[in-house]
Design an enzyme around this catalytic site. Structure first.
Site, PDB file in Angstrom:
ATOM      1  N   ARG A  32       0.843  -1.187   0.000  1.00  0.00           N
ATOM      2  CA  ARG A  32       0.000   0.000   0.000  1.00  0.00           C
ATOM      3  C   ARG A  32       0.882   1.242   0.000  1.00  0.00           C
ATOM      4  O   ARG A  32       2.103   1.160   0.145  1.00  0.00           O
ATOM      5  CB  ARG A  32      -0.932  -0.012   1.209  1.00  0.00           C
ATOM      6  CG  ARG A  32      -0.204  -0.387   2.506  1.00  0.00           C
ATOM      7  CD  ARG A  32      -0.675   0.342   3.670  1.00  0.00           C
ATOM      8  NE  ARG A  32      -0.420   1.765   3.559  1.00  0.00           N
ATOM      9  CZ  ARG A  32       0.792   2.342   3.679  1.00  0.00           C
ATOM     10  NH1 ARG A  32       1.883   1.621   3.889  1.00  0.00           N
ATOM     11  NH2 ARG A  32       0.938   3.651   3.578  1.00  0.00           N
ATOM     12  N   ALA A  34       0.684   5.178  -2.162  1.00  0.00           N
ATOM     13  CA  ALA A  34       0.518   5.497  -3.583  1.00  0.00           C
ATOM     14  C   ALA A  34       1.741   5.124  -4.432  1.00  0.00           C
ATOM     15  O   ALA A  34       1.600   4.419  -5.446  1.00  0.00           O
ATOM     16  CB  ALA A  34       0.151   6.973  -3.727  1.00  0.00           C
ATOM     17  N   ASP A 223      -2.502  10.367  -1.962  1.00  0.00           N
ATOM     18  CA  ASP A 223      -2.891   9.296  -2.882  1.00  0.00           C
ATOM     19  C   ASP A 223      -3.292   9.824  -4.251  1.00  0.00           C
ATOM     20  O   ASP A 223      -3.131   9.143  -5.258  1.00  0.00           O
ATOM     21  CB  ASP A 223      -4.020   8.464  -2.278  1.00  0.00           C
ATOM     22  CG  ASP A 223      -3.510   7.659  -1.103  1.00  0.00           C
ATOM     23  OD1 ASP A 223      -3.415   8.223   0.002  1.00  0.00           O
ATOM     24  OD2 ASP A 223      -3.127   6.491  -1.302  1.00  0.00           O
ATOM     25  N   ASN A 233      -5.937  11.849   0.604  1.00  0.00           N
ATOM     26  CA  ASN A 233      -4.991  11.036   1.364  1.00  0.00           C
ATOM     27  C   ASN A 233      -5.805  10.220   2.364  1.00  0.00           C
ATOM     28  O   ASN A 233      -7.030  10.354   2.458  1.00  0.00           O
ATOM     29  CB  ASN A 233      -3.949  11.921   2.066  1.00  0.00           C
ATOM     30  CG  ASN A 233      -2.799  11.122   2.646  1.00  0.00           C
ATOM     31  OD1 ASN A 233      -2.275  10.210   1.995  1.00  0.00           O
ATOM     32  ND2 ASN A 233      -2.396  11.425   3.869  1.00  0.00           N
TER      33      ASN A 233
END
Lengths: 349, 349
Positions: A32, A34, A223, A233
């Site tokens: 995980r 971004a 993100d 985010n």
């Protein structure tokens, strides 16, 4: 890759033999963050393409598209996922007249290039952001935007690492980050590994410490960032930004230009992923709420650009309003024309 | 009393045979919530006094003071604890010329009176606050200010219950309330028992839902209110108040006048309890953070009066600035002179 769902109590590594394993790892958040999602997506596509047995071009293209579809359906919010898939698709497009074996080679090379670039970009972000952190600062971060969220070094934590490595005496408040506790499990683990002083807090304590003047700066990852600087985010980031504004604490976002989605004007267009209720009702398998309770579980929120003091990128620190600087850097970055040092300063507008 | 640490998965009742058991229940939060702490303290003192075997007045007084000291050292923030201890001490003072057996009787009567008053006060608070809740409202609450936090009915949840019982179509967002998850474990359980529609969220999601206009009102309880209206309540309440202000959501506190500490002018004087780090690093016995991680765990924070749209009491709803109305009601309440309906309106100033 390390299975992030098992940290910090176990360090278990996953080795993926096919792209479905990679897609599953992204979906279930074994990997995980971004930038890490982007790199994993590229690697997954390269792996999938490599495994295609057919040498027939049409059949290869057909299977390649299936792979891209599977990877792209894993998570909707992190733009790096789609950015990486597009880079892989562009490589295919560029090389489509070559033999399948050459195309495979080009795809593998591109995935490796994306990974290497990510590392370099994170180091640059760290250097650029470290100037914002002063000796003696207490820095709050939310979620994990560290080495685990990227190939290495991280985004928000790259800034912290760089400041610490410059010999600055800093201390980090780490939001535990419910529901999946990336702060408690991952950020705490990373910082402790590097002996960077830190204190773990529950998310709802950040405001208290700000009101007591215990927090000097906030640095978080992202993100997806809209063209105007609105930033998606991890859920809770918006709240931190409001509390920071109320308490006059500068709030910074650290993200590579690949996290900026120039196709969307503002955060209103960002799709927010809703995840399973069990992430809220259960913690590490332990039930904490009544049977059958109704739950909401948005995985992200959007911090409006006006709450952000600066966006730290590999090209420099953009200041509000962000549209112009992000556009300039983004286009330069995408056209691969400019990596000169002159843009690595502070850019307004 | 019900052991609140075991809810919602188990309904276990504790029966205390001595005051040390009651003190332990308060300290370990088997019983919690400002009004419930007050009632338990009174009951614990009555129980302790009843168990004193000596009929010698001096020895009785000596042991009585030991009991009061043990009860008062359990938790530092909830003022109802000290308020209840003072009421019991006043009863002793008033009856000190009587025989020990009569003093015991008077203490037991006073504890029962405190419990009965609490129930009545909560019902009045509910009625007074319900006028603020409109049909169709989404109400956010933090922690548990429900029947479990009082003798029955609750404070913040008394308002919700009264509005629901008036036939208003309402829905409650419940903050899970880390670290001890009183929202997920207790508030969710209470609301589900009464079929009041609700959705459980992690604390860091409240701001997101406010920014999406999904929350119309906030109602929380209080552990100690300063004379100016500054309110100590469960950690995270301050953050909710800031987010509410940012999103133009009215933020209300529901508390009996016994929660107001007229001895302190502002929230700066309120002592904030720091609890064990294990409450943050472990959830229901499961470790969620690395071994040896440094943790902060303040149990409360202070919401400044300026963030509070109204304080709902058994006498009516006080509006900012609170000093005058709280003082008037507080003094009337303390002198037991006035319980007339005329003060049960909205009072400004």
């Amino acid at each position: 890759m390390i299975d992030q769902t098992r940290l910090p109590l176990e360090e278990v590594f996953i080795e993926c033999g096919d792209y479905l394993c990679v897609a599953d790892a992204i979906k279930t958040m074994k990997v995980r963050g971004a930038p890490a999602i982007g790199v994993s997506a590229a690697m997954g596509i390269a792996l999938g393409a490599k495994n295609i047995s057919s040498t027939d071009k049409m059949e290869f293209l057909n299977q390649f598209n299936q792979i891209c579809d599977a990877i792209s359906s894993t998570r909707p919010t992190a733009v790096n996922l789609f950015w990486a898939i597009n880079r892989m698709k562009n490589i295919l497009e560029k090389n489509k007249d070559l033999d399948v074996s050459f195309i495979k080679e080009a795809l593998v090379d591109e995935a490796i290039l994306i990974a290497n670039e990510d590392e370099e970009v994170c180091r640059k972000m760290g250097e650029n952001g470290a100037v914002l952190i002063e000796d003696g600062d207490n820095v709050l971060t939310h979620c994990n935007a560290g080495a685990l969220a990227a190939v290495s070094y991280g985004t928000a934590l790259a800034v912290v690492r760089a400041a610490f490595n410059q010999g600055k005496n800093i201390h980090v408040y780490v939001d535990e980050t419910r529901p999946l506790l990336q702060g408690a499990r991952l950020t705490a683990w990373e910082l402790m590994k590097e002996n960077i002083p830190m204190t773990l807090i529950a998310d709802n304590m950040a405001g208290y410490f700000m009101s007591k003047n215990k927090i000097d700066k906030v640095v978080v990852g992202a993100d997806r960032i809209a063209a105007n600087g609105d930033t998606a985010n991890k859920i809770g980031t918006y709240s931190v930004s409001v509390l920071a504004k109320e308490n006059n604490v500068p709030f910074y976002v650290a993200a590579p230009l690949s996290t900026i989605d120039f196709n969307i004007k503002s955060g209103d267009e960002i799709i927010i992923e809703e995840r399973a209720p069990e992430e809220v009702t259960h913690i590490q398998g332990k039930q904490i709420a009544p049977d059958g309770v109704k739950v909401a579980n948005p995985a992200f929120d959007v911090t409006p650009a006006k709450n952000i003091a600066g966006i730290i990128t590999e090209k420099g620190i953009a200041k509000f309003p962000f549209t112009e600087s992000l556009k300039t850097w983004g286009h330069k970055s995408q056209s691969h024309k400019d990596t000169s040092e002159e843009t690595c300063g502070l850019m307004n507008g």
